[in-house]
Write an enzyme that holds these catalytic residues in place. Sequence first.
Site, mmCIF file in Angstrom:
data_model
loop_
_atom_site.group_PDB
_atom_site.id
_atom_site.type_symbol
_atom_site.label_atom_id
_atom_site.label_comp_id
_atom_site.label_asym_id
_atom_site.label_seq_id
_atom_site.Cartn_x
_atom_site.Cartn_y
_atom_site.Cartn_z
ATOM 1 N N ASN A 76 12.226 -33.525 46.506
ATOM 2 C CA ASN A 76 13.325 -32.538 46.543
ATOM 3 C C ASN A 76 14.274 -32.855 47.694
ATOM 4 O O ASN A 76 15.496 -32.871 47.534
ATOM 5 C CB ASN A 76 12.787 -31.121 46.755
ATOM 6 C CG ASN A 76 11.788 -30.725 45.696
ATOM 7 O OD1 ASN A 76 11.745 -31.333 44.636
ATOM 8 N ND2 ASN A 76 10.982 -29.728 45.979
ATOM 9 N N ASP A 77 13.681 -33.085 48.867
ATOM 10 C CA ASP A 77 14.527 -33.402 50.017
ATOM 11 C C ASP A 77 14.928 -34.870 50.040
ATOM 12 O O ASP A 77 16.034 -35.208 50.446
ATOM 13 C CB ASP A 77 13.816 -33.024 51.321
ATOM 14 C CG ASP A 77 13.970 -31.543 51.615
ATOM 15 O OD1 ASP A 77 15.103 -31.042 51.490
ATOM 16 O OD2 ASP A 77 12.968 -30.884 51.932
ATOM 17 N N ARG A 107 2.490 -24.523 50.886
ATOM 18 C CA ARG A 107 3.677 -24.244 51.717
ATOM 19 C C ARG A 107 3.409 -22.992 52.545
ATOM 20 O O ARG A 107 3.410 -21.888 52.009
ATOM 21 C CB ARG A 107 4.899 -24.007 50.836
ATOM 22 C CG ARG A 107 5.453 -25.240 50.141
ATOM 23 C CD ARG A 107 6.709 -24.834 49.371
ATOM 24 N NE ARG A 107 7.471 -25.958 48.889
ATOM 25 C CZ ARG A 107 7.364 -26.466 47.662
ATOM 26 N NH1 ARG A 107 6.490 -25.983 46.808
ATOM 27 N NH2 ARG A 107 8.125 -27.477 47.293
ATOM 28 N N ARG A 116 20.758 -29.802 48.032
ATOM 29 C CA ARG A 116 19.941 -29.347 46.904
ATOM 30 C C ARG A 116 20.262 -27.921 46.484
ATOM 31 O O ARG A 116 19.832 -27.468 45.422
ATOM 32 C CB ARG A 116 18.451 -29.486 47.241
ATOM 33 C CG ARG A 116 17.958 -28.583 48.339
ATOM 34 C CD ARG A 116 16.591 -29.011 48.849
ATOM 35 N NE ARG A 116 15.496 -28.296 48.216
ATOM 36 C CZ ARG A 116 14.228 -28.355 48.635
ATOM 37 N NH1 ARG A 116 13.887 -29.115 49.653
ATOM 38 N NH2 ARG A 116 13.291 -27.681 48.022
ATOM 39 N N HIS A 159 14.602 -23.571 47.446
ATOM 40 C CA HIS A 159 13.320 -22.942 47.762
ATOM 41 C C HIS A 159 13.165 -21.615 47.043
ATOM 42 O O HIS A 159 12.058 -21.222 46.706
ATOM 43 C CB HIS A 159 13.173 -22.780 49.269
ATOM 44 C CG HIS A 159 12.930 -24.082 49.945
ATOM 45 N ND1 HIS A 159 13.884 -24.724 50.681
ATOM 46 C CD2 HIS A 159 11.848 -24.895 49.924
ATOM 47 C CE1 HIS A 159 13.394 -25.876 51.100
ATOM 48 N NE2 HIS A 159 12.174 -26.002 50.665
ATOM 49 N N GLU A 190 10.109 -37.575 52.993
ATOM 50 C CA GLU A 190 11.240 -36.861 52.387
ATOM 51 C C GLU A 190 12.547 -37.150 53.123
ATOM 52 O O GLU A 190 13.611 -36.732 52.698
ATOM 53 C CB GLU A 190 10.971 -35.356 52.340
ATOM 54 C CG GLU A 190 10.568 -34.733 53.649
ATOM 55 C CD GLU A 190 10.177 -33.261 53.507
ATOM 56 O OE1 GLU A 190 10.461 -32.640 52.479
ATOM 57 O OE2 GLU A 190 9.600 -32.732 54.473
ATOM 58 N N ARG A 244 0.550 -27.619 54.603
ATOM 59 C CA ARG A 244 1.711 -28.155 55.320
ATOM 60 C C ARG A 244 2.047 -27.232 56.470
ATOM 61 O O ARG A 244 2.101 -26.008 56.305
ATOM 62 C CB ARG A 244 2.909 -28.263 54.378
ATOM 63 C CG ARG A 244 4.109 -28.898 55.065
ATOM 64 C CD ARG A 244 5.209 -29.190 54.089
ATOM 65 N NE ARG A 244 5.879 -27.982 53.647
ATOM 66 C CZ ARG A 244 6.852 -27.978 52.748
ATOM 67 N NH1 ARG A 244 7.243 -29.105 52.179
ATOM 68 N NH2 ARG A 244 7.428 -26.851 52.389
ATOM 69 N N CYS A 252 4.945 -34.583 45.638
ATOM 70 C CA CYS A 252 4.820 -33.122 45.544
ATOM 71 C C CYS A 252 6.157 -32.438 45.293
ATOM 72 O O CYS A 252 6.228 -31.217 45.249
ATOM 73 C CB CYS A 252 4.169 -32.553 46.803
ATOM 74 S SG CYS A 252 5.166 -32.819 48.284
HETATM 75 C C1 PEP Z 1 10.219 -31.637 48.901
HETATM 76 O O1 PEP Z 1 11.143 -31.701 49.710
HETATM 77 O O2 PEP Z 1 10.159 -32.330 47.856
HETATM 78 C C2 PEP Z 1 9.116 -30.688 49.108
HETATM 79 C C3 PEP Z 1 8.051 -30.694 48.343
HETATM 80 O O3 PEP Z 1 9.257 -29.775 50.106
HETATM 81 P P1 PEP Z 1 10.172 -28.452 50.009
HETATM 82 O O4 PEP Z 1 10.622 -28.336 48.575
HETATM 83 O O5 PEP Z 1 9.317 -27.321 50.432
HETATM 84 O O6 PEP Z 1 11.263 -28.763 50.951
HETATM 85 MG MG MG Z 2 10.980 -30.745 51.656
#
Ligand code: PEP
Ligand code: MG
Length: 576
Positions: free
Chosen positions: A457-458, A298, A468, A191, A434, A334, A505
Amino acid sequence: MSPLRLDGHGASRGTALGRARVRMPLTQDVAEKRIAAGAVDAELQRLHQAIESARTEMRELRQRLQGALPAEAGEFLDLHAMLLDDPELLLALDERIRSQRYSAAYALRVQRDTLAKVFEGMEDDYLRSRLDDLDHVISRINAFLHERPANVKGLAGEILVCENIAPSELAQLQSQGVVGIVTSAGSPLSHSAILARSLHLPLVVGASGALRRIHDGAVLILDGSSGEVTVEPGADDLRQYRQRQRELAREQRELGHLRSKPTRTRDGVDITLLANAESPEDVAQAHALGAHGLGLYRTEFLFLQRNGLPDEDEQFRHYRDAVLGMSGYPVTIRILDLGADKADRNGLVAGHEENPALGLRGIRLLRAHPRVADTQLRALLRASGYGPVRILLPMVSAREEILAFKRRVARLTAALRAEGHALAEQVALGAMIEVPAAAIALPGFIDQVDFLSVGTNDLVQYLLAADRNNEAVGELYSPLHPAVLQLLAQVIDTAHRHGTPLSVCGEIAGDPRMAPLLLALGLNAFSLHPGTLLEVRRTIRDCDHAGLRARADKLLQARDRRGIERWIAETAPSAP
Ligand code: PEP
Ligand code: MG
């Protein structure tokens, strides 16, 4: 002698030239060190000087930024100044040096650990979270204990070199004049990296050895794309740096021509580009670049860089302005996704979870704090009176969570209407995909949502069991795994069959090299940071959609990362 070069991962683009400000991690063992009886007075003096320098720094910073800082950031600084005057901290330090003959650095370490225990034992969440402030202050004293050239002051024009950086620190550092950051650990998908990109603050992560090999005050060139860090650059490096800056400016000018062009493949298929945003600046940029709306706003960053929670009216104004900023395009907001590496200063996030990524985060955390959830939802619903708002739920893993959330929305909607607020007739509700369970069980709850957003990402971290944020498993943490692509294809397919709009996303959507792969899997809506929107548009405009779809089977048959990379290399579009 040629300059030292370190290789990390480029995590936020842009180049920076500046002096290194090395911040040693607090947890790094400051070895137990005792000093000779005759050295006690000198050591005390050294410590007092470091404390005085930290105080002066804080005062100067406060004055320099007078009026330029949001009130909360000012409060931080006041609090830090107060801690620097705290007799409990100061007297105990002197005592440890005098009677136990600890070195100043070791005394600081021991005293920090003693106070940390007191903080951690506090009942009050707010007070417990003050430990961050204590750590910040101690790290400033520590920095002054380490030798620095006398003429190096403040942070303006400096490149912070540290082990890791928290998302909550970034904006403050930037407002203090930091021009770039190098971390020895960390990952480009953390993040912090996402926020650094949003702030346009160049960042290199995973530059192992940086703390050992970069000296405080050394001049650095940092390349946030390639991940290279040059220590004490020579004349050639400086020339190349200027050349690179000219190239970047030229590239930006060229990309500028695509601002008003459609995102249409060579064979005429229109693709939707939505923007990810974290701040009002991102919203303005998204609008200027012709994004078709916000695919992910976010909201946690509104909660992170402050003491105290934003109240309903403040949140309402923030969300309403994002809606107004996109003038009629849908704005997907979100709900709060705190937890894991996004710890706040308000004590919402429990600091003691063994496995925070698997713990109370996202929608789970909000269920534990219903008042916080209601306040945010009321603000969001009120913003819907000003344009199309879509509410997005993070970390969904089961149908029941969505049903419970819908009940909450219905209750609050009725209450707001009764209070006389003009809400939209309908507010679309979507789920982040996710958590692997949600991806697999999607057919069982897709009827309950209006849209979907895949958080790769998650999804990658949970599917591959690779953190991550952990550089040690950085090789494993990659979307280029057959399981990831197969699951992604399955989710996209399910959404299409049910006619449910879906976008991706995660950061993968903002990587132009990934665009052909995502098009091949059938994706027709990308949500990405505005910083790379034009590059992705350029790549998509060079793609042949039908040709890519025809090659999807081959992609899904790849058995390993090499096979997927080969597919990407063979498929990279060439400009017509
Ligand atoms: C993700 O997990 O891909 C996502 C967009 O949310 P964040 O990166 O804020 O966890
Ligand atoms: Mg996420």
